[in-house]
Design a protein around this motif. Sequence first.
Motif, PDB file in Angstrom:
ATOM      1  N   THR A 176      -0.738  -6.879  -9.511  1.00 49.96           N
ATOM      2  CA  THR A 176      -0.473  -6.759  -8.076  1.00 49.96           C
ATOM      3  C   THR A 176       0.988  -6.406  -7.843  1.00 49.96           C
ATOM      4  N   ARG A 177       1.850  -6.791  -8.774  1.00 47.17           N
ATOM      5  CA  ARG A 177       3.238  -6.322  -8.740  1.00 47.17           C
ATOM      6  C   ARG A 177       3.749  -6.322 -10.168  1.00 47.17           C
ATOM      7  N   ASP A 178       4.610  -5.340 -10.502  1.00 47.12           N
ATOM      8  CA  ASP A 178       5.208  -5.371 -11.830  1.00 47.12           C
ATOM      9  C   ASP A 178       6.723  -5.240 -11.722  1.00 47.12           C
ATOM     10  N   ASP A 179       7.230  -5.561 -10.536  1.00 46.59           N
ATOM     11  CA  ASP A 179       8.680  -5.648 -10.372  1.00 46.59           C
ATOM     12  C   ASP A 179       8.958  -6.735  -9.332  1.00 46.59           C
ATOM     13  N   ASP A 180      10.213  -6.856  -8.964  1.00 44.40           N
ATOM     14  CA  ASP A 180      10.570  -7.943  -8.050  1.00 44.40           C
ATOM     15  C   ASP A 180      10.360  -7.515  -6.606  1.00 44.40           C
ATOM     16  N   SER A 181       9.100  -7.288  -6.231  1.00 45.18           N
ATOM     17  CA  SER A 181       8.862  -6.931  -4.835  1.00 45.18           C
ATOM     18  C   SER A 181       7.797  -7.841  -4.238  1.00 45.18           C
ATOM     19  N   PHE A 182       7.812  -7.915  -2.927  1.00 44.29           N
ATOM     20  CA  PHE A 182       6.909  -8.817  -2.229  1.00 44.29           C
ATOM     21  C   PHE A 182       5.562  -8.145  -1.976  1.00 44.29           C
ATOM     22  N   VAL A 183       4.498  -8.850  -2.217  1.00 41.24           N
ATOM     23  CA  VAL A 183       3.161  -8.359  -1.888  1.00 41.24           C
ATOM     24  C   VAL A 183       2.475  -9.452  -1.076  1.00 41.24           C
ATOM     25  N   GLN A 184       1.919  -9.070   0.029  1.00 37.55           N
ATOM     26  CA  GLN A 184       1.235 -10.006   0.909  1.00 37.55           C
ATOM     27  C   GLN A 184       0.049 -10.650   0.169  1.00 37.55           C
ATOM     28  N   LEU A 185      -0.220 -11.907   0.481  1.00 35.02           N
ATOM     29  CA  LEU A 185      -1.302 -12.617  -0.204  1.00 35.02           C
ATOM     30  C   LEU A 185      -2.625 -11.872  -0.068  1.00 35.02           C
ATOM     31  N   GLU A 186      -2.916 -11.423   1.143  1.00 35.74           N
ATOM     32  CA  GLU A 186      -4.192 -10.748   1.382  1.00 35.74           C
ATOM     33  C   GLU A 186      -4.275  -9.456   0.571  1.00 35.74           C
ATOM     34  N   GLN A 187      -3.144  -8.750   0.481  1.00 34.15           N
ATOM     35  CA  GLN A 187      -3.113  -7.492  -0.288  1.00 34.15           C
ATOM     36  C   GLN A 187      -3.409  -7.720  -1.758  1.00 34.15           C
ATOM     37  N   ARG A 188      -2.949  -8.869  -2.281  1.00 33.36           N
ATOM     38  CA  ARG A 188      -3.155  -9.162  -3.702  1.00 33.36           C
ATOM     39  C   ARG A 188      -4.651  -9.237  -3.977  1.00 33.36           C
ATOM     40  N   MET A 189      -5.357  -9.876  -3.047  1.00 26.15           N
ATOM     41  CA  MET A 189      -6.795 -10.037  -3.211  1.00 26.15           C
ATOM     42  C   MET A 189      -7.529  -8.721  -2.948  1.00 26.15           C
ATOM     43  N   THR A 190      -7.135  -8.014  -1.891  1.00 20.36           N
ATOM     44  CA  THR A 190      -7.865  -6.786  -1.568  1.00 20.36           C
ATOM     45  C   THR A 190      -7.600  -5.697  -2.612  1.00 20.36           C
ATOM     46  N   ALA A 191      -6.433  -5.712  -3.246  1.00 16.97           N
ATOM     47  CA  ALA A 191      -6.156  -4.734  -4.313  1.00 16.97           C
ATOM     48  C   ALA A 191      -7.169  -4.925  -5.438  1.00 16.97           C
TER      49      ALA A 191
END
Length: 400
Positions: A217-232
Amino acid sequence: MRCLALIFALLMSLSPAMAQEPARLDLGASSLVQSGRAWWGDPPLDLRLTLSRAVPFRTYIVGDPVRLIVDLQGVDLRGEKPGDLFGADRVPDIRWGSQRRGWSRIVIELPGPYRIDSSAMKTGGPRAELQLALKPVGQKDFAPPPSATAALRNLPDPAQVDAAPVDEEFFIMLDPGHGGFDPGAQAQDQTEANLVLTFAMELRKALQDRGVTVMMTRDDDSFVQLEQRMTAARAAGADLFISLHADALPQGQAAGATVYIWNPKADGRAAQQLVARHDADDLISGLDLGGYDDALSATLMDFARTDTQPRSENFAKWLTSRMALMGIGLHNRPVQGAAFSVLKSPDIPSVLLELGFISDDNDRANLLNPLWRQRMVNVICEAIMGWKQDETARRAVLRR
Ligand SMILES: [Zn+2]
């Protein structure tokens, strides 16, 4: 529908990085000041951000606690300290960091309820200024954040397990928690966001070596919304979703690895604290996926979950049994239920693994020890391979 979602996800992931040089924030020429009399309560505020050029932006206000969110595209905020903004002491907290796809986010916690009175990007000469006027409002006039129903409506269609994928490729979504302006738990100069990212990269490598396809869901130091992590994970049709964390809890409440699976009715106090903190840190819009208020969605999701839940439980068992075998220190209740938003996929087996607790000296030392991490990586790989065999058998039975 599912194909479209996948194509969209692929296109988004392929979109080239911003060709233009990132814009810079001139912190010395930026300010947060009182812009008028405070007749009652909090004063009106004026935020000015001077940038090296005009950029696309979005602003909005979310609740619990009240925060102003300013998203800027193509601005590099690294190296600038939020506390150095003139007037930073007027508000409880300012944070910023990078997000996906070239966006950065500034989060300003406000002293009370406000609304955005005006926002504009003024240009003139070589520089640009984002001007934002904030007016205090009464609690009852404060517009609430989007409801859980709206959030549910945005979910992509559930992945169809039986619509046999073209190949039988086994595919895992790793989710290193936190990132960007959300460092997660912190202790002794270490942040949860960095520790779990390091771990996730090592785990990805080990899984790839075993022929498993891994997405993150991320491979660097960036923010990802919780919902986006699941929908991805859902958009890509992952077989398994593993969220990695190393949270903090008050002394004595938590030590050792813990596996969480979805259970909205779980009443563990520590788990509830953790869930509340993660949801509060999910700053993108204050979306609350924790409470259903849409009976139909809830029923559909529950229906899908009756199939998924035992598969999540099975993976949790694989994990804890492998950990016990390999002498990894386990929490005294190693498998627990919790309502973590990232575990909400109705159709993808999902676990949230607290590798340990950053607040525990022993756990933190483990996380910083490459040998311990290697052991834990092996444990998780073995658990995944074991669980995969169970899944293959299950699919064979379904196909009969
Ligand atoms: Zn966490």
